[in-house]
Every structure is written in structure tokens, then in C-alpha cells.
Design an enzyme around this catalytic site. Structure first.
Site, PDB file in Angstrom:
ATOM      1  N   HIS A   1      28.378  32.161  40.112  1.00  0.00           N
ATOM      2  CA  HIS A   1      28.530  33.531  39.589  1.00  0.00           C
ATOM      3  C   HIS A   1      29.942  33.710  39.024  1.00  0.00           C
ATOM      4  O   HIS A   1      30.124  34.215  37.916  1.00  0.00           O
ATOM      5  CB  HIS A   1      28.242  34.544  40.697  1.00  0.00           C
ATOM      6  CG  HIS A   1      28.746  35.930  40.420  1.00  0.00           C
ATOM      7  ND1 HIS A   1      28.149  36.763  39.486  1.00  0.00           N
ATOM      8  CD2 HIS A   1      29.779  36.638  40.940  1.00  0.00           C
ATOM      9  CE1 HIS A   1      28.801  37.913  39.460  1.00  0.00           C
ATOM     10  NE2 HIS A   1      29.804  37.871  40.317  1.00  0.00           N
TER      11      HIS A   1
ATOM     12  N   LYS B   1      51.779  51.470  30.685  1.00  0.00           N
ATOM     13  CA  LYS B   1      50.569  51.506  29.863  1.00  0.00           C
ATOM     14  C   LYS B   1      49.687  52.693  30.222  1.00  0.00           C
ATOM     15  O   LYS B   1      49.231  53.436  29.344  1.00  0.00           O
ATOM     16  CB  LYS B   1      49.774  50.200  30.036  1.00  0.00           C
ATOM     17  CG  LYS B   1      50.447  49.025  29.365  1.00  0.00           C
ATOM     18  CD  LYS B   1      49.527  47.853  29.243  1.00  0.00           C
ATOM     19  CE  LYS B   1      50.024  46.890  28.198  1.00  0.00           C
ATOM     20  NZ  LYS B   1      49.955  47.395  26.830  1.00  0.00           N
TER      21      LYS B   1
ATOM     22  N   ASP C   1      40.027  35.052   6.807  1.00  0.00           N
ATOM     23  CA  ASP C   1      39.279  34.377   7.887  1.00  0.00           C
ATOM     24  C   ASP C   1      40.293  33.910   8.913  1.00  0.00           C
ATOM     25  O   ASP C   1      41.490  34.181   8.794  1.00  0.00           O
ATOM     26  CB  ASP C   1      38.480  33.178   7.323  1.00  0.00           C
ATOM     27  CG  ASP C   1      37.264  32.845   8.189  1.00  0.00           C
ATOM     28  OD1 ASP C   1      37.434  32.761   9.412  1.00  0.00           O
ATOM     29  OD2 ASP C   1      36.164  32.689   7.646  1.00  0.00           O
TER      30      ASP C   1
ATOM     31  N   TRP D   1      34.955  29.290  43.173  1.00  0.00           N
ATOM     32  CA  TRP D   1      35.427  28.954  41.821  1.00  0.00           C
ATOM     33  C   TRP D   1      36.820  28.334  41.861  1.00  0.00           C
ATOM     34  O   TRP D   1      37.242  27.693  40.913  1.00  0.00           O
ATOM     35  CB  TRP D   1      35.409  30.191  40.912  1.00  0.00           C
ATOM     36  CG  TRP D   1      36.605  31.074  41.035  1.00  0.00           C
ATOM     37  CD1 TRP D   1      36.926  31.868  42.099  1.00  0.00           C
ATOM     38  CD2 TRP D   1      37.660  31.250  40.073  1.00  0.00           C
ATOM     39  NE1 TRP D   1      38.102  32.531  41.855  1.00  0.00           N
ATOM     40  CE2 TRP D   1      38.570  32.175  40.611  1.00  0.00           C
ATOM     41  CE3 TRP D   1      37.906  30.732  38.803  1.00  0.00           C
ATOM     42  CZ2 TRP D   1      39.728  32.580  39.931  1.00  0.00           C
ATOM     43  CZ3 TRP D   1      39.054  31.141  38.122  1.00  0.00           C
ATOM     44  CH2 TRP D   1      39.948  32.058  38.692  1.00  0.00           C
TER      45      TRP D   1
ATOM     46  N   TYR E   1      45.202  37.973  33.869  1.00  0.00           N
ATOM     47  CA  TYR E   1      45.751  38.766  32.753  1.00  0.00           C
ATOM     48  C   TYR E   1      45.131  38.363  31.423  1.00  0.00           C
ATOM     49  O   TYR E   1      45.080  39.167  30.492  1.00  0.00           O
ATOM     50  CB  TYR E   1      47.279  38.678  32.752  1.00  0.00           C
ATOM     51  CG  TYR E   1      47.804  39.395  33.965  1.00  0.00           C
ATOM     52  CD1 TYR E   1      47.843  40.790  33.995  1.00  0.00           C
ATOM     53  CD2 TYR E   1      48.115  38.714  35.128  1.00  0.00           C
ATOM     54  CE1 TYR E   1      48.219  41.462  35.129  1.00  0.00           C
ATOM     55  CE2 TYR E   1      48.498  39.376  36.269  1.00  0.00           C
ATOM     56  CZ  TYR E   1      48.547  40.755  36.271  1.00  0.00           C
ATOM     57  OH  TYR E   1      48.903  41.418  37.400  1.00  0.00           O
TER      58      TYR E   1
ATOM     59  N   HIS F   1      51.033  34.835  45.742  1.00  0.00           N
ATOM     60  CA  HIS F   1      50.500  35.963  46.522  1.00  0.00           C
ATOM     61  C   HIS F   1      49.015  35.741  46.859  1.00  0.00           C
ATOM     62  O   HIS F   1      48.468  36.459  47.681  1.00  0.00           O
ATOM     63  CB  HIS F   1      50.736  37.312  45.821  1.00  0.00           C
ATOM     64  CG  HIS F   1      49.955  37.544  44.565  1.00  0.00           C
ATOM     65  ND1 HIS F   1      50.468  38.223  43.484  1.00  0.00           N
ATOM     66  CD2 HIS F   1      48.703  37.200  44.199  1.00  0.00           C
ATOM     67  CE1 HIS F   1      49.567  38.276  42.537  1.00  0.00           C
ATOM     68  NE2 HIS F   1      48.488  37.668  42.946  1.00  0.00           N
ATOM     69  N   HIS F   2      48.388  34.745  46.219  1.00  0.00           N
ATOM     70  CA  HIS F   2      47.005  34.410  46.557  1.00  0.00           C
ATOM     71  C   HIS F   2      46.946  33.543  47.815  1.00  0.00           C
ATOM     72  O   HIS F   2      45.864  33.248  48.303  1.00  0.00           O
ATOM     73  CB  HIS F   2      46.341  33.648  45.409  1.00  0.00           C
ATOM     74  CG  HIS F   2      46.147  34.494  44.188  1.00  0.00           C
ATOM     75  ND1 HIS F   2      45.028  35.270  43.998  1.00  0.00           N
ATOM     76  CD2 HIS F   2      46.933  34.705  43.099  1.00  0.00           C
ATOM     77  CE1 HIS F   2      45.137  35.910  42.843  1.00  0.00           C
ATOM     78  NE2 HIS F   2      46.279  35.587  42.279  1.00  0.00           N
TER      79      HIS F   2
ATOM     80  N   HIS G   1      46.453  33.030  38.329  1.00  0.00           N
ATOM     81  CA  HIS G   1      46.919  34.405  38.193  1.00  0.00           C
ATOM     82  C   HIS G   1      47.079  34.827  36.735  1.00  0.00           C
ATOM     83  O   HIS G   1      46.576  35.888  36.350  1.00  0.00           O
ATOM     84  CB  HIS G   1      48.152  34.725  39.027  1.00  0.00           C
ATOM     85  CG  HIS G   1      48.254  36.214  39.162  1.00  0.00           C
ATOM     86  ND1 HIS G   1      47.476  36.919  40.056  1.00  0.00           N
ATOM     87  CD2 HIS G   1      48.915  37.133  38.441  1.00  0.00           C
ATOM     88  CE1 HIS G   1      47.685  38.205  39.894  1.00  0.00           C
ATOM     89  NE2 HIS G   1      48.560  38.370  38.921  1.00  0.00           N
TER      90      HIS G   1
ATOM     91  N   SER H   1      43.611  50.631  23.867  1.00  0.00           N
ATOM     92  CA  SER H   1      44.700  51.206  23.074  1.00  0.00           C
ATOM     93  C   SER H   1      44.281  51.494  21.633  1.00  0.00           C
ATOM     94  O   SER H   1      44.965  52.228  20.915  1.00  0.00           O
ATOM     95  CB  SER H   1      45.911  50.259  23.060  1.00  0.00           C
ATOM     96  OG  SER H   1      46.358  50.047  24.369  1.00  0.00           O
TER      97      SER H   1
ATOM     98  N   ARG I   1      34.581  37.438  53.230  1.00  0.00           N
ATOM     99  CA  ARG I   1      33.840  37.162  51.994  1.00  0.00           C
ATOM    100  C   ARG I   1      33.178  35.789  52.092  1.00  0.00           C
ATOM    101  O   ARG I   1      33.464  35.019  52.996  1.00  0.00           O
ATOM    102  CB  ARG I   1      34.785  37.220  50.782  1.00  0.00           C
ATOM    103  CG  ARG I   1      35.894  36.217  50.845  1.00  0.00           C
ATOM    104  CD  ARG I   1      36.957  36.429  49.776  1.00  0.00           C
ATOM    105  NE  ARG I   1      36.473  36.109  48.443  1.00  0.00           N
ATOM    106  CZ  ARG I   1      37.288  35.755  47.433  1.00  0.00           C
ATOM    107  NH1 ARG I   1      38.604  35.681  47.604  1.00  0.00           N
ATOM    108  NH2 ARG I   1      36.790  35.474  46.255  1.00  0.00           N
TER     109      ARG I   1
ATOM    110  N   THR J   1      52.552  48.006  34.011  1.00  0.00           N
ATOM    111  CA  THR J   1      51.165  48.500  34.007  1.00  0.00           C
ATOM    112  C   THR J   1      51.173  50.029  34.029  1.00  0.00           C
ATOM    113  O   THR J   1      50.385  50.685  33.336  1.00  0.00           O
ATOM    114  CB  THR J   1      50.383  47.947  35.217  1.00  0.00           C
ATOM    115  OG1 THR J   1      50.582  46.537  35.275  1.00  0.00           O
ATOM    116  CG2 THR J   1      48.901  48.235  35.098  1.00  0.00           C
TER     117      THR J   1
ATOM    118  N   SER K   1      37.803  24.284  24.772  1.00  0.00           N
ATOM    119  CA  SER K   1      37.344  25.370  23.907  1.00  0.00           C
ATOM    120  C   SER K   1      38.356  26.519  23.888  1.00  0.00           C
ATOM    121  O   SER K   1      38.714  27.038  22.824  1.00  0.00           O
ATOM    122  CB  SER K   1      35.979  25.868  24.402  1.00  0.00           C
ATOM    123  OG  SER K   1      35.661  27.097  23.813  1.00  0.00           O
ATOM    124  N   SER K   2      38.848  26.889  25.072  1.00  0.00           N
ATOM    125  CA  SER K   2      39.795  28.003  25.152  1.00  0.00           C
ATOM    126  C   SER K   2      41.109  27.679  24.462  1.00  0.00           C
ATOM    127  O   SER K   2      41.691  28.518  23.773  1.00  0.00           O
ATOM    128  CB  SER K   2      40.100  28.345  26.614  1.00  0.00           C
ATOM    129  OG  SER K   2      38.979  28.873  27.223  1.00  0.00           O
TER     130      SER K   2
ATOM    131  N   GLU L   1      45.340  33.791  34.483  1.00  0.00           N
ATOM    132  CA  GLU L   1      43.945  33.916  34.048  1.00  0.00           C
ATOM    133  C   GLU L   1      43.450  35.360  34.213  1.00  0.00           C
ATOM    134  O   GLU L   1      42.696  35.876  33.387  1.00  0.00           O
ATOM    135  CB  GLU L   1      43.086  32.940  34.854  1.00  0.00           C
ATOM    136  CG  GLU L   1      41.576  33.091  34.683  1.00  0.00           C
ATOM    137  CD  GLU L   1      41.091  32.744  33.298  1.00  0.00           C
ATOM    138  OE1 GLU L   1      41.777  31.980  32.587  1.00  0.00           O
ATOM    139  OE2 GLU L   1      40.017  33.253  32.912  1.00  0.00           O
TER     140      GLU L   1
END
Lengths: 38, 535
Positions: free
Chosen positions: B79, B333, B108, B144, B259, B304-305, B255, B270, B452, B330, B171-172, B257
Site C-alpha cells: 500500500h 506559507k 514542450d 516500505w 517534501y 527524527h524518524h 524525509h 498557491s 502500527r 511552513t 524514472s524519477s 521524500e
């Protein structure tokens, strides 16, 4: 797509190669960190 | 604005798309490729959503009812991988493909053939990943995050997992290179960097993030591969390696990722809030600096993870304060979006509703993130449902609501017709109600101690789990309304070039639907009219 002028083409090629080199250096660099730590 | 942009309206349909399958296989057109990315990501959204419903069905009641625990772990793993790499990221790349060339006045993407390749790698990658469900030993079930040594116990699926992650990364990276090269080299001359629309700005910053961290993930999984098959011990304690090093490397990718999945969402919101507030974006430049600051900070908060793995107090303090610092840009924003709406002549069409819900609900996810940044608190919350609630608030009413907002906002530009507004609003209200019914109770479950990634739980958690499962079913069904909107998207009244009430940006200067080729000739822009929100 419209033909781009040679200056733009050169800029595109240069930027793309620099970025690809950055990506490759991050890939190999982090594997090197792993090798040095192992 | 229409009168301000000369020569931008010429329609060059003299050599349109090829017919049939060849058009989609070999296309180098940014609009075609954008469409393919969007269709692919929507498909993956439903595949990943189906997996989420299996998870929530199992968790609706305590005890084991539908699936084997090993399969449950595969579902949580798949998932996440499908939603992160298959749904959210490709959806933003799809929006980027469609909108960035049109927003900067380029004909293009700079590297159109590579653009085609970037896309077509993705179905192969996900075909491989999903095929692992049918392999001996089952699909990957280690989460994951693919932490060793657990991930090395994956059955036959292991090399396929590693290969598919490499393909997603390639690809990315190619997509990121294409976006940066396009923005740097193909902007219309009058558009200086600081004048660029916020969606373009946030994507430029995101592309740099992608370029820096996707190779790091690739490096980490390459080392996993060699540990499994080539006798190395990068992460194997028995051979002198360090499993915690994998966690450091993974989260150095992981991390930023987060963002990567939220910065383009900031860009979409925006664009939308000024249009439906009928005011220029408040503090355009500060929005750019805030996005850049968030991107920079995302590189120095990874640990922090992993507060609970054990690290020096100085390390904990550094990562705690660095993480809290992200709240500052943040907050800039969020206040700028509120400032844009302040005394604006607001209307509440579907894109605006999704954008408003984004501001409210993403902020809830931001606040729970701030709670998780506090080391002593995090040691309690770690690996609990509070974390699940936090990141789902960031990603579902955050990223996915922004994607929905963007889809409704630009849909008339893509199809040339107004979508069914009533159905759009129904989709919004059902989604907003059910997303909160699903994820808000998870905060309480986590605070009460429910871990979890488990298929069974103590009976004290039963009520909130049942509520969350009902919410998940409702949210899943609500998305069928979106499918209805898409299927009927060409049945509405004809859309004008501007679509909305005086939106700003070059994409609104071309007819709706946008011609197959746009901006074939260099655009000459009256900067005071075309970019009124910028200096």
C-alpha cells in the site's frame, strides 16, 4: 515542437549532463560511505 | 490578460497526434505524457486504495478475520510503496508535464524523448512490484522502509522489489532532470526566475530534492542486494555491518521524500487560492524563500524518524530543534494563504474547496508532526497509530487533496469543457467528511498505545478502529464520484480560454482545450499584466 536555437540546445545539454553527474555522484558517494563504514 | 500576450494564441494543429496505440507509446508531447502520468497515478491510487481497504477490513474488529498476518504485512508494505511511488509522485509529475511548459511559455519539455522513457519505465516497475504478490513467499512484507535484516527474509520477491525500486528511481531522476532543464533553459525571456508562478517554483525545488535523494535510495537498495546475493555485510551485524546505518541512509532519502510529495501541493494551492480570492498571492517572494528553506531543512532532520534506536543526547537535541524549525517556513506559507484570502472576493468552486480543506487539514498534520519532533514524547508515540494518523493527514488531505484541487482547477483547460460542479462538490464533501472519520480516531488509538503494522489488537481499541474502517470504506467509495466527474468531463458547457474569473498565468492565454502544440513561437509578454502578482 519548434526547432530550438543552438544556444538553447547547448544549454539544455550542459544542464542535463551536470544534473546527471550530480545524481551519479550521490549514488556512488553513498555506496562509498557504506564501504568505508563496513 | 488576453490582450497582453501577443502571438500566444496561434493554434498549430497542422501536425497533430498520431492515431491509436502508437500515439501513446511513442509520444513526445508533454500534454500526452502528462495525461498518461495522471491516468497511471489514478489507477495506482485505486490499487493502493484497495489494499488500504483490505487493511481496514482486517482491523475493523479485534481478532483475525479475513487475511493471514503475513499477507497483512504485505498489504501495509505494498500500500505504501504503491501510494508513494505509484500514485502521489507520478500524479504531481503529470501535473508538471501538463502545466510547466504552458506556465513558462515553452513549446514542450526540454528532453521530450527522455520524458517518454521516464513515463514508460513506471508501468514496468509497478508491474514487477505487483507481480510479487503471486510469488513463492509472497510480496515484500517488511514495510516500505525495507529495514534489514527483516527485508532480507523476503522470499523470491526480494530481487524483484529491489529492481522495481531502482526502476522507480531512474524514472524519477530522469523526470527531475527534465523539469530542471526545462525551467532553466526554456522560460520565455521576460520571465525571470523570481517571476515564475508558484507551481513552477515549487516543482523546481522539488526536482532538486528528487535529484539529490533518489540516488541515495538507489544506493541503499543496491547495498541490500549485495548483502543478500554477493556476500557483503553493509547492514549485517554478523559480518561486521550496521543495520542502523541503513536506517540513516534510508531516512536521508525518506524525509526529503515527504517534501517531494508536499512541495508541489503547496504550489498547486498557491495557484488556486489567489484565483478564487481574486487577489494576487500574498508574499510571493516569501513563499519562494519558505519553500527553499523547507527543502534545505528537510536534509538535516532525518534522524527524527529514529529517536528510539539510541543516539547521543546532542544528536537528539539537534534533530529535535531542526525539525521544529520547519514549522517557521511552513507557518509563513499558511499565513500567506490566509493573507491572500483576507478581504478577498472569495467564491467556493470545487478547486477552492479542496484547497481550503488542504490548508486546514494539512495544518493538523503539521501540528502532530511538531508533537512527534519532541524527543521524550516521540519515544512514547513511536510506531504507534499516532504516527499513522500524522502522516496520513499530511498525505491524504494534504497531497491528495491538493492533487484533486489541481485536477478540478485545470480540468477545463485540458478537456475544453466545464466539469459537473455539483458532482465535484459532492466528491469534496464526502471526501472531507470520510477522511476525518478515517484518520482522526487514529490519533486517540496511538495515544492509547495501539502499535502500527499489526493485524490484531487489544479489545480496548475496538470502537475507534471500527469508526476508522467505516470512514475508510466511505472515503474509498467517495472516489468513485471523482471517476464519474472524469467520465462526464467532456459533457459540460464549453470552457472559455480563461475558464475562471480572471486567473493569472500564461496557461490561461491559450484556448480551452489547450491545442496539441502551444507556444511554438516565442511569447512576448506584457510583464505588468501577465505577472501582476510578481515584482
Amino acid at each position: 515542437m519548434t526547432e530550438l536555437d543552438s544556444e538553447t540546445r547547448k544549454g539544455i545539454r550542459r544542464t542535463a549532463l551536470i544534473l546527471a553527474a550530480i545524481a551519479l555522484s550521490f549514488y556512488l558517494g553513498f555506496i562509498l560511505i557504506g564501504v568505508l563504514n563496513a | 490578460m488576453t490582450t497582453a500576450v501577443a502571438d500566444a494564441h496561434e493554434v498549430h494543429d497542422d501536425h497533430g497526434p498520431e492515431k491509436g496505440l502508437r500515439r501513446w507509446l511513442f509520444t513526445t508531447n508533454h500534454k500526452d505524457i502528462g495525461t498518461m502520468y495522471l491516468v497511471f497515478s489514478l489507477t495506482m491510487f485505486f490499487v493502493g486504495g484497495f489494499m488500504a481497504l483490505i487493511i481496514r477490513s482486517e482491523l475493523a474488529q479485534p481478532g483475525l478475520q479475513f487475511v493471514h498476518p503475513e499477507f497483512f504485512n504485505s498489504m501495509t508494505t505494498m500500500h505504501a510503496l504503491v501510494m508513494v511511488f505509484g500514485a502521489v509522485m507520478p500524479a504531481f509529475v503529470g501535473l508538471a508535464n501538463w502545466m510547466i511548459p504552458m506556465q513558462i511559455g515553452a513549446p514542450d519539455m526540454a528532453l521530450p524523448r527522455m520524458n517518454n522513457w521516464s513515463f514508460w519505465i513506471l508501468p514496468v516497475a509497478f508491474g514487477i512490484l505487483i507481480s510479487t504478490l503471486f510469488m513463492p513467499g509472497g510480496a515484500p512484507a517488511s514495510g516500505w522502509t525495507m529495514y534489514p535484516p527483516l527485508v532480507l527474509q523476503t522470499g523470491d520477491a526480494f530481487p524483484f522489489l529491489i529492481f522495481s525500486v531502482h526502476l522507480m528511481g531512474i524514472s524519477s531522476i530522469m523526470g527531475a532532470i527534465n523539469i530542471i532543464v526545462t525551467i532553466i533553459n526554456m522560460r520565455t525571456h521576460e520571465m525571470t526566475l523570481i517571476r515564475m508562478p508558484m507551481f513552477v517554483w515549487t516543482w523546481l525545488i522539488t526536482a532538486y530534492l528528487l535529484l539529490a535523494v533518489m540516488p541515495v535510495l538507489a544506493g541503499a537498495v543496491t547495498m541490500l542486494l549485495t548483502d543478500q546475493f554477493f556476500g557483503t555485510s553493509f547492514f549485517l551485524a554478523a559480518g561486521g555491518g550496521d543495520p542502523v546505518m541503513f536506517q540513516h541512509i534510508f531516512w536521508f532519502f525518506g524525509h526529503p521524500e515527504v517534501y517531494i510529495m508536499i512541495l508541489p501541493a503547496f504550489g498547486v494551492v498557491s495557484e488556486i487560492i489567489p484565483t478564487f480570492s481574486r487577489k494576487p498571492l500574498f508574499g510571493h517572494d516569501s513563499m519562494v524563500y519558505a519553500a527553499a528553506s523547507i527543502a534545505f531543512l528537510s536534509f538535516i532532520v532525518w534522524a527524527h524518524h529514529m529517536f528510539t534506536v539510541g543516539m547521543p543526547l546532542t544528536g537528539q537535541m539537534f534533530f529535535m530543534f531542526a525539525t521544529m524549525l520547519i514549522a517557521v517556513p511552513t507557518g509563513v506559507k499558511v499565513f500567506n494563504w490566509v493573507g491572500t484570502m483576507w478581504r478577498g472576493s472569495m467564491t467556493f468552486e470545487t478547486p477552492m474547496l479542496f484547497a481550503l480543506a488542504f490548508v486546514f487539514l494539512f495544518t493538523i498534520g503539521g501540528f502532530s508532526g511538531l508533537m512527534l519532533a519532541i524527543v521524550p514524547a516521540d519515544i512514547q508515540y513511536h510506531d504507534s497509530y499516532f504516527v499513522v494518523a500524522h502522516f496520513h493527514y499530511v498525505l491524504v488531505p494534504g497531497s491528495i487533496f491538493a492533487l484533486m484541487a489541481g485536477a478540478y482547477y485545470w480540468l477545463p483547460k485540458w478537456t475544453g469543457h466545464m466539469y459537473n460542479e455539483w458532482a465535484g462538490k459532492l466528491h469534496f464533501w464526502l471526501s472531507t467528511i470520510f477522511v476525518n472519520v478515517t484518520f482522526f480516531p487514529m490519533h486517540f488509538l496511538g495515544l492509547a498505545g495501539m502499535p502500527r503494522r499489526i493485524p490484531d489488537y487489544s479489545t480496548q481499541f475496538a470502537d475507534f478502529n471500527m469508526i476508522a474502517s467505516i470512514g475508510a470504506m466511505g472515503f474509498g467509495l467517495s472516489q468513485l464520484v471523482f471517476v464519474y466527474v472524469l467520465l462526464t468531463a467532456k459533457q459540460g458547457e464549453k470552457a472559455t480560454a480563461e475558464v475562471w474569473d480572471s486567473p493569472k498565468g500564461l496557461e490561461w492565454t491559450v484556448p480551452s482545450p489547450a491545442p496539441y502544440h502551444t507556444f511554438d513561437e516565442p511569447v512576448h509578454v506584457d510583464r505588468t499584466v501577465a505577472f501582476p502578482q510578481n515584482p
